[in-house]
Design a protein around this motif. Structure first.
Motif, PDB file in Angstrom:
ATOM      1  N   UNK A   1     -33.965  89.721  42.719  1.00  0.00           N
ATOM      2  CA  UNK A   1     -34.943  88.658  42.942  1.00  0.00           C
ATOM      3  C   UNK A   1     -35.294  87.946  41.633  1.00  0.00           C
ATOM      4  N   UNK A   2     -35.434  88.696  40.550  1.00  0.00           N
ATOM      5  CA  UNK A   2     -35.777  88.078  39.265  1.00  0.00           C
ATOM      6  C   UNK A   2     -34.632  87.219  38.745  1.00  0.00           C
ATOM      7  N   UNK A   3     -33.390  87.704  38.848  1.00  0.00           N
ATOM      8  CA  UNK A   3     -32.245  86.910  38.398  1.00  0.00           C
ATOM      9  C   UNK A   3     -32.128  85.643  39.237  1.00  0.00           C
ATOM     10  N   UNK A   4     -32.426  85.760  40.515  1.00  0.00           N
ATOM     11  CA  UNK A   4     -32.333  84.623  41.441  1.00  0.00           C
ATOM     12  C   UNK A   4     -33.464  83.618  41.236  1.00  0.00           C
ATOM     13  N   UNK A   5     -34.546  84.053  40.612  1.00  0.00           N
ATOM     14  CA  UNK A   5     -35.714  83.192  40.382  1.00  0.00           C
ATOM     15  C   UNK A   5     -36.004  83.149  38.879  1.00  0.00           C
ATOM     16  N   UNK A   6     -35.282  82.313  38.120  1.00  0.00           N
ATOM     17  CA  UNK A   6     -35.382  82.311  36.656  1.00  0.00           C
ATOM     18  C   UNK A   6     -36.806  82.128  36.135  1.00  0.00           C
ATOM     19  N   UNK A   7     -37.616  81.314  36.832  1.00  0.00           N
ATOM     20  CA  UNK A   7     -38.982  81.094  36.345  1.00  0.00           C
ATOM     21  C   UNK A   7     -39.826  82.357  36.436  1.00  0.00           C
ATOM     22  N   UNK A   8     -39.495  83.243  37.391  1.00  0.00           N
ATOM     23  CA  UNK A   8     -40.240  84.492  37.542  1.00  0.00           C
ATOM     24  C   UNK A   8     -39.861  85.484  36.437  1.00  0.00           C
ATOM     25  N   UNK A   9     -38.580  85.580  36.142  1.00  0.00           N
ATOM     26  CA  UNK A   9     -38.165  86.524  35.103  1.00  0.00           C
ATOM     27  C   UNK A   9     -38.669  86.060  33.740  1.00  0.00           C
ATOM     28  N   UNK A  10     -38.789  84.741  33.533  1.00  0.00           N
ATOM     29  CA  UNK A  10     -39.337  84.240  32.271  1.00  0.00           C
ATOM     30  C   UNK A  10     -40.804  84.636  32.123  1.00  0.00           C
ATOM     31  N   UNK A  11     -41.556  84.589  33.225  1.00  0.00           N
ATOM     32  CA  UNK A  11     -42.959  85.016  33.184  1.00  0.00           C
ATOM     33  C   UNK A  11     -43.065  86.490  32.835  1.00  0.00           C
ATOM     34  N   UNK A  12     -42.216  87.307  33.464  1.00  0.00           N
ATOM     35  CA  UNK A  12     -42.245  88.745  33.192  1.00  0.00           C
ATOM     36  C   UNK A  12     -41.849  89.037  31.752  1.00  0.00           C
ATOM     37  N   UNK A  13     -40.823  88.347  31.248  1.00  0.00           N
ATOM     38  CA  UNK A  13     -40.385  88.535  29.871  1.00  0.00           C
ATOM     39  C   UNK A  13     -41.469  88.114  28.890  1.00  0.00           C
ATOM     40  N   UNK A  14     -42.135  87.002  29.171  1.00  0.00           N
ATOM     41  CA  UNK A  14     -43.187  86.507  28.291  1.00  0.00           C
ATOM     42  C   UNK A  14     -44.331  87.506  28.196  1.00  0.00           C
ATOM     43  N   UNK A  15     -44.707  88.088  29.334  1.00  0.00           N
ATOM     44  CA  UNK A  15     -45.775  89.092  29.341  1.00  0.00           C
ATOM     45  C   UNK A  15     -45.377  90.315  28.516  1.00  0.00           C
ATOM     46  N   UNK A  16     -44.138  90.763  28.680  1.00  0.00           N
ATOM     47  CA  UNK A  16     -43.653  91.926  27.935  1.00  0.00           C
ATOM     48  C   UNK A  16     -43.571  91.628  26.436  1.00  0.00           C
ATOM     49  N   UNK A  17     -43.090  90.435  26.075  1.00  0.00           N
ATOM     50  CA  UNK A  17     -42.954  90.095  24.662  1.00  0.00           C
ATOM     51  C   UNK A  17     -44.313  90.004  23.991  1.00  0.00           C
ATOM     52  N   UNK A  18     -45.297  89.477  24.688  1.00  0.00           N
ATOM     53  CA  UNK A  18     -46.637  89.373  24.133  1.00  0.00           C
ATOM     54  C   UNK A  18     -47.207  90.751  23.800  1.00  0.00           C
ATOM     55  N   UNK A  19     -46.878  91.732  24.624  1.00  0.00           N
ATOM     56  CA  UNK A  19     -47.398  93.084  24.421  1.00  0.00           C
ATOM     57  C   UNK A  19     -46.546  93.893  23.457  1.00  0.00           C
ATOM     58  N   UNK A  20     -45.214  93.727  23.511  1.00  0.00           N
ATOM     59  CA  UNK A  20     -44.302  94.591  22.767  1.00  0.00           C
ATOM     60  C   UNK A  20     -43.627  93.928  21.573  1.00  0.00           C
ATOM     61  N   UNK A  21     -43.667  92.611  21.513  1.00  0.00           N
ATOM     62  CA  UNK A  21     -42.955  91.934  20.441  1.00  0.00           C
ATOM     63  C   UNK A  21     -41.459  92.138  20.584  1.00  0.00           C
ATOM     64  N   UNK A  22     -40.811  92.514  19.478  1.00  0.00           N
ATOM     65  CA  UNK A  22     -39.368  92.806  19.520  1.00  0.00           C
ATOM     66  C   UNK A  22     -39.119  94.304  19.433  1.00  0.00           C
ATOM     67  N   UNK A  23     -40.067  95.085  19.915  1.00  0.00           N
ATOM     68  CA  UNK A  23     -39.919  96.547  19.898  1.00  0.00           C
ATOM     69  C   UNK A  23     -38.654  96.939  20.660  1.00  0.00           C
ATOM     70  N   UNK A  24     -37.835  97.755  20.025  1.00  0.00           N
ATOM     71  CA  UNK A  24     -36.558  98.157  20.608  1.00  0.00           C
ATOM     72  C   UNK A  24     -36.724  99.505  21.298  1.00  0.00           C
ATOM     73  N   UNK A  25     -36.378  99.569  22.563  1.00  0.00           N
ATOM     74  CA  UNK A  25     -36.511 100.831  23.291  1.00  0.00           C
ATOM     75  C   UNK A  25     -37.303 100.640  24.562  1.00  0.00           C
ATOM     76  N   UNK A  26     -37.550 101.718  25.296  1.00  0.00           N
ATOM     77  CA  UNK A  26     -38.289 101.626  26.564  1.00  0.00           C
ATOM     78  C   UNK A  26     -39.741 101.212  26.338  1.00  0.00           C
ATOM     79  N   UNK A  27     -40.342 100.626  27.343  1.00  0.00           N
ATOM     80  CA  UNK A  27     -41.773 100.354  27.266  1.00  0.00           C
ATOM     81  C   UNK A  27     -42.524 101.676  27.402  1.00  0.00           C
ATOM     82  N   UNK A  28     -43.722 101.716  26.871  1.00  0.00           N
ATOM     83  CA  UNK A  28     -44.557 102.908  26.972  1.00  0.00           C
ATOM     84  C   UNK A  28     -45.246 102.937  28.331  1.00  0.00           C
ATOM     85  N   UNK A  29     -45.426 104.129  28.890  1.00  0.00           N
ATOM     86  CA  UNK A  29     -46.101 104.236  30.189  1.00  0.00           C
ATOM     87  C   UNK A  29     -47.535 103.720  30.119  1.00  0.00           C
TER      88      UNK A  29
END
Length: 519
Positions: free
Chosen positions: A334-362
């Motif tokens: 669904x995210x690949x099929x809806x590029x604007x949605x995956x961009x929103x999710x990526x933006x939220x993750x980048x704001x919190x994690x920056x360029x941190x390499x590895x899994x997100x923290x629980x």
């Protein structure tokens, strides 16, 4: 000679006609007798008029969640059907579900057991937390799962294990990225989930991303059992034919289940040998579920028996891997099929994690509302189990003025509930934003969204599935961009579903996606 043949053929047709007429008469008579005995105030819920003998079987099609949703538009959200010789009740609205599983939860708490489960050894249906009726045995096994495997305390204590396994998943995806190899999202997620479970249980990996063994991989054994178990079986519709195994499913499933049980028994025996070699007061080198259960058995603490253990482990692996991997595959698609949605999710993750390499923290999950909304919306559109695991009534129950008879099979059409336009505006659209301004969750209390069930028979593995879904999905979209193999446009992706084991909802075409590293 030719006349003799015609005579025999005529006699056969006549006998067949007599038998069909007799069955039809008995069927109609029994229905009228039941209604007369019960009174008009105790009639079955409305539904399509059944054809004698076969009932409404041919109305199901190969996607019964779609077919029954369409029938419910005509007959209502509380509907009855005769499927073969089995009375089936279909529930498909928030209001009816709330009444059934809140007011009458105990009466609907038993299980309808598929005949193919008879492939299991050690009388599994009488020792399985999935198929057991509610009772002392079921409560003991459920308590073991809730307190020793899926409790908040146990999950918090094992968060580093999950982080390690998600990192291994990312390492595998990175290798695919380097070699320009497509990732089978479902199989990859299933491998990570199986290894989390196996480390909880055995302190060892049980699945591999690229297996070179000549033996059938553990993951494939699980998938084949689920595939065969989801095959329509005449023995379930006509119990009189059970001993014949008309579809040959028990014959096919038995050797697979024997392989599965042999794997579990090997791990358990290794643990027993290890315990025998060390002194009674020496601590174990591991502290997993198998160690705990064996210690309870040795110290005669009321728990499950040694014979029960392979059955419990089978329940965990079969129920625990498929739902999580299917949901992750649908979410990625669904995210690949809806590029604007995956961009929103990526933006939220980048704001919190920056360029941190590895899994997100629980600990980040609660701070990622859009990622949570993506998971909820995926579970609404593509519930892991379309009808929940079938319930069975333990007594006659009156619901909305209709009689639900004892031993009726009860299907809760969770897929249809997610398509209800009265509850969800534009229900066929993937819109995670719908969950940002409403306090709706899938913990079993909001009846419009119950992909993991509700009440006594709610999935005990929900707390683990919740963490794994967010960890894997967030990590995969934060670290990589994704493209469809073969250069296909995302909007051309096949998003049709197919009906699988115990009513699981699977993607018709597996998602094969090419990862592109971001940093």
């Amino acid at each position: 000679m030719h006349g003799s043949h015609n005579f025999v053929q005529t006699q056969m047709y006549s006998m067949l006609f007599i038998l069909v007429s007799l069955f039809s008469f008995l069927y109609i008579f029994s229905n009228k007798w039941f209604n007369r005995r019960s009174g008009s105030s105790a009639r079955l819920p409305p539904g399509p008029y059944p054809i004698p003998i076969i009932g409404s079987m041919f109305k199901l099609g190969n996607k019964p969640h779609h077919s029954l949703a369409a029938l419910s538009e005509t007959y209502g959200p509380l509907m009855s059907l005769k499927i073969g010789s089995i009375t089936t009740i279909v529930v498909s609205s928030r209001e009816i579900v709330q009444e059934v599983f809140s007011k009458h939860d105990m009466s609907f708490s038993s299980r309808t057991v598929p005949y193919s489960v008879n492939c299991y050894t050690q009388n599994q249906t009488k020792n399985s937390v999935i198929w057991l009726p509610v009772g002392d045995k079921w409560r003991i096994m459920r308590k073991v799962l809730k307190e020793q495997l899926f409790s908040i305390r146990q999950l918090d204590a094992s968060k580093e294990l999950r982080k390690k396994k998600v990192q291994e998943l990312l390492n595998y995806v990175q290798d695919c990225c380097t070699n320009r190899k497509a990732v089978n999202i479902n199989h990859t997620a299933a491998t990570a989930t199986l290894n989390v479970l196996s480390n909880y249980i055995f302190s060892a990996d049980i699945a591999h991303y690229d297996s070179t063994s000549t033996e059938m991989p553990f993951r494939d054994i699980i998938l084949e059992i689920m595939k065969l178990g989801g095959t329509p079986n005449l023995a379930d519709f006509f119990p009189v034919f059970r001993h014949l195994d008309p579809n040959g499913l028990v014959k096919k499933l038995t050797p697979l289940n024997q392989k599965l049980m042999a794997i579990f028994e090997k791990h358990i025996n290794n643990k027993l040998e290890e315990r025998a070699k060390r002194s009674a007061d020496a601590p174990s080198s591991t502290n997993d579920l198998t160690d705990l259960l064996l210690a309870n058995i040795q110290n005669e603490i009321p728990s499950i028996s040694l014979d029960d253990m392979p059955i419990l482990l089978s329940d965990l692996f079969i129920a625990g891997s498929d739902a999580t991997s299917n949901t992750l595959e649908w979410a990625m698609a669904e995210l690949i099929r809806n590029p604007e949605k995956i961009l929103k999710a990526k933006s939220e993750l980048k704001e919190l994690m920056g360029t941190q390499d590895g899994p997100i923290e629980e600990s980040y999950i609660s701070r990622l509302p859009y990622l949570q909304a993506v998971v909820k919306e995926t579970l609404r559109l593509h519930p892991p189990v379309t009808f929940l695991v079938p319930h069975r009534t333990i007594s006659d129950v009156k619901v909305r003025g209709y009689m639900i008879p004892k031993d009726a099979k009860v299907l809760c059409n969770v897929w249809a509930m997610g398509q209800d336009s009265k509850v969800w505006p534009k229900p066929q659209m993937f819109e995670p934003e719908r969950f940002l301004d409403v306090n709706v969750d899938y913990q079993g209390q909001d009846f419009e969204l119950i992909p993991f069930g509700t009440g006594r028979r709610m999935c005990p593995g929900l707390p683990l599935a919740h963490r794994m879904l967010h960890l894997m999905l967030g990590s995969l979209i934060h670290k990589f961009d994704w493209k469809i193999e073969g250069g296909m446009r995302p909007q051309d992706m096949d998003m049709t579903d197919t009906f699988g084991f115990t009513f699981t909802l699977q993607k018709n075409q597996p998602l094969l996606a090419l990862p592109v590293k971001l940093f």
